[in-house]
Motif scaffolding. Structure first.
Motif, PDB file in Angstrom:
ATOM      1  N   LYS A 146     -16.917  -0.713  10.234  1.00  0.00           N
ATOM      2  CA  LYS A 146     -16.164  -1.968  10.290  1.00  0.00           C
ATOM      3  C   LYS A 146     -17.069  -3.048  10.861  1.00  0.00           C
ATOM      4  O   LYS A 146     -17.951  -2.759  11.667  1.00  0.00           O
ATOM      5  CB  LYS A 146     -14.956  -1.813  11.215  1.00  0.00           C
ATOM      6  CG  LYS A 146     -13.992  -0.753  10.758  1.00  0.00           C
ATOM      7  CD  LYS A 146     -12.736  -0.745  11.600  1.00  0.00           C
ATOM      8  CE  LYS A 146     -12.938  -0.040  12.923  1.00  0.00           C
ATOM      9  NZ  LYS A 146     -11.686   0.146  13.680  1.00  0.00           N
TER      10      LYS A 146
ATOM     11  N   TRP B 135      -6.273  -4.995   0.132  1.00  0.00           N
ATOM     12  CA  TRP B 135      -5.362  -3.916   0.532  1.00  0.00           C
ATOM     13  C   TRP B 135      -6.140  -2.614   0.723  1.00  0.00           C
ATOM     14  O   TRP B 135      -5.932  -1.889   1.715  1.00  0.00           O
ATOM     15  CB  TRP B 135      -4.248  -3.715  -0.522  1.00  0.00           C
ATOM     16  CG  TRP B 135      -3.461  -2.467  -0.214  1.00  0.00           C
ATOM     17  CD1 TRP B 135      -2.427  -2.358   0.674  1.00  0.00           C
ATOM     18  CD2 TRP B 135      -3.709  -1.143  -0.708  1.00  0.00           C
ATOM     19  NE1 TRP B 135      -2.009  -1.045   0.748  1.00  0.00           N
ATOM     20  CE2 TRP B 135      -2.778  -0.283  -0.089  1.00  0.00           C
ATOM     21  CE3 TRP B 135      -4.626  -0.603  -1.607  1.00  0.00           C
ATOM     22  CZ2 TRP B 135      -2.741   1.094  -0.349  1.00  0.00           C
ATOM     23  CZ3 TRP B 135      -4.599   0.768  -1.879  1.00  0.00           C
ATOM     24  CH2 TRP B 135      -3.660   1.604  -1.243  1.00  0.00           C
TER      25      TRP B 135
ATOM     26  N   ARG C 185      -9.205   1.066   6.748  1.00  0.00           N
ATOM     27  CA  ARG C 185      -9.372   0.811   8.190  1.00  0.00           C
ATOM     28  C   ARG C 185      -8.236   1.456   8.982  1.00  0.00           C
ATOM     29  O   ARG C 185      -8.468   2.072  10.031  1.00  0.00           O
ATOM     30  CB  ARG C 185      -9.403  -0.700   8.421  1.00  0.00           C
ATOM     31  CG  ARG C 185      -9.836  -1.105   9.800  1.00  0.00           C
ATOM     32  CD  ARG C 185      -9.899  -2.613   9.914  1.00  0.00           C
ATOM     33  NE  ARG C 185     -11.149  -3.121   9.385  1.00  0.00           N
ATOM     34  CZ  ARG C 185     -11.955  -3.957  10.048  1.00  0.00           C
ATOM     35  NH1 ARG C 185     -11.630  -4.387  11.239  1.00  0.00           N
ATOM     36  NH2 ARG C 185     -13.072  -4.386   9.530  1.00  0.00           N
ATOM     37  N   GLU C 186      -7.011   1.321   8.480  1.00  0.00           N
ATOM     38  CA  GLU C 186      -5.850   1.929   9.160  1.00  0.00           C
ATOM     39  C   GLU C 186      -6.011   3.447   9.236  1.00  0.00           C
ATOM     40  O   GLU C 186      -5.814   4.063  10.284  1.00  0.00           O
ATOM     41  CB  GLU C 186      -4.573   1.644   8.361  1.00  0.00           C
ATOM     42  CG  GLU C 186      -3.899   0.327   8.700  1.00  0.00           C
ATOM     43  CD  GLU C 186      -2.772   0.024   7.708  1.00  0.00           C
ATOM     44  OE1 GLU C 186      -2.593  -1.165   7.434  1.00  0.00           O
ATOM     45  OE2 GLU C 186      -2.112   0.975   7.203  1.00  0.00           O
TER      46      GLU C 186
ATOM     47  N   LYS D 128      -8.151  -2.626   3.898  1.00  0.00           N
ATOM     48  CA  LYS D 128      -7.252  -2.662   5.067  1.00  0.00           C
ATOM     49  C   LYS D 128      -6.667  -1.266   5.298  1.00  0.00           C
ATOM     50  O   LYS D 128      -6.605  -0.773   6.429  1.00  0.00           O
ATOM     51  CB  LYS D 128      -6.142  -3.693   4.810  1.00  0.00           C
ATOM     52  CG  LYS D 128      -5.240  -3.954   5.972  1.00  0.00           C
ATOM     53  CD  LYS D 128      -4.467  -5.266   5.737  1.00  0.00           C
ATOM     54  CE  LYS D 128      -3.282  -5.388   6.656  1.00  0.00           C
ATOM     55  NZ  LYS D 128      -2.088  -4.690   6.209  1.00  0.00           N
TER      56      LYS D 128
END
Ligand SMILES: C[C@@](CO)(OP(=O)(O)O)[C@H](O)COP(=O)(O)OP(=O)(O)OC[C@H]1O[C@@H](n2ccc(N)nc2=O)[C@H](O)[C@@H]1O
Ligand SMILES: Nc1ncnc2c1ncn2[C@@H]1O[C@H](COP(=O)(O)OP(=O)(O)O)[C@@H](O)[C@H]1O
Length: 286
Positions: A24, A183, A189-190, A186
């Motif tokens: 990240k 999306w 990353r989650e 994201k």
């Protein structure tokens, strides 16, 4: 010397022959390592100099934004503003590349618009300026200015020309729905924060794996099923999701057009009309 009044250009799609997510970043992007190659399927962009007004017309198989959200138009506006050029433009974009398919259609249109305009207006300054403008438009846009296979790092904008050691011919499957790139990252990353996905093992960093597949397949289960079917039924040399999806590609050590035609026919019979299926070739240069 005569100046050009219009330019007609091919804007190729790309495939990712592996996409590894290294970490990240503070700026919301991810450090990636991806081998990308242009392919023989692409859009067409016609740009004409006019007296005034910037007009975009779109046509073709797929709908895309017709306003300044269209990356071809965004690129043209950035170019004119950067070089303080007062001119009208007519842009005709014919879409062949499915949008939101991980094939970089919007990025390719943007890069092709930039290089067409450089030629159209006879701009002679360093190509580095165009690469800087490209990077402002999107992480994948600089790759499409290079016009050849490349290992892309950073957020995707650092390019190293590369040789492709895979078969050149393949089949592309677009399932009929898009996956949005923001999306996918994201969600990755989650899942990373939850420990449900793991950073790549450095020993496998150059293997042809796509770290977004698990994320995208967890929502679009059918894509995982499609990949398994393609591998078990046709035994390709490589079968991967391209970029953040939604398309899958399969490469074959085959030259015979009949092989590809009968594969497409069988896949169409099995998958039905929702799936867009095309043969393609990796391009060494455009
Ligand atoms: C996944 C890839 C693989 O080639 O392609 P596509 O599937 O979109 O074709 C790229 O990394 C997409 O590049 P591109 O489509 O130009 O992305 P951008 O417009 O720069 O970014 C869209 C969003 O994706 C996320 N993003 C993009 C690139 C990156 N290295 N890390 C990110 O996290 C960011 O949230 C960003 O806001
Ligand atoms: N010229 C364009 N072609 C395709 N999509 C565009 C274009 N301009 C803007 N877009 C928007 O960009 C999104 C991503 O499209 P695209 O670049 O083709 O896919 P991907 O990021 O999956 O490679 C689309 O959903 C669309 O709304």
């Amino acid at each position: 010397m005569d100046t050009l009044s219009y330019i007609n250009s091919f804007a190729p799609a790309k495939i990712n022959l592996g996409l590894r997510i290294l970490g990240k970043r503070e700026d919301g992007y991810h450090e990636i390592r991806t081998l990308m190659a242009p392919i023989s399927i692409g859009d067409n962009i016609y740009i004409e100099r006019t007296e005034d007004g910037i007009v975009l017309e779109t046509s073709g198989h797929f709908d895309v934004p017709k306003d300044a959200n269209n990356l071809a138009l965004k690129a043209a506006l950035l170019f004119l503003s950067h070089y303080s050029i007062q001119s009208g433009l007519k842009i005709k974009l014919t879409k062949v590349i499915p949008p939101g398919a991980g094939l970089g259609g919007g990025s390719s249109d943007a890069a092709t618009a930039l290089s067409s305009l450089k030629e159209l207006f006879g701009i002679k300054d360093s190509i580095d300026t165009l690469f800087q403008l490209a990077a402002q438009l999107g992480s994948d846009v600089p790759f499409f200015l290079l016009k050849k296979p490349a290992l892309c790092t950073g957020r995707g904008e650092k390019l190293q020309p590369a040789t492709i050691h895979y078969p050149r011919k393949g089949i592309l499957f677009y399932p009929g729905f898009p996956v949005q790139t923001p999306w996918a990252y994201k969600k990755y990353r989650e899942l990373l924060d939850q420990g449900a996905v793991h950073p790549p093992d450095p020993a496998t960093i150059d293997q042809p794996l796509n770290d977004l597949e698990q994320v995208v397949f967890s929502k679009y289960l059918w894509l995982g099923t499609l990949k398994s079917w393609l591998i078990n039924r046709f035994h390709p040399e490589l079968c991967l999701m391209s970029g953040s999806g939604s398309s899958l590609f399969a490469l074959f050590n085959q030259e015979d057009p009949q092989f590809f035609e009968s594969l497409i026919q069988e896949a169409k019979n099995y998958l039905g009309s929702c799936c867009w299926i095309r043969s393609f070739e990796i391009l060494e240069s455009i």
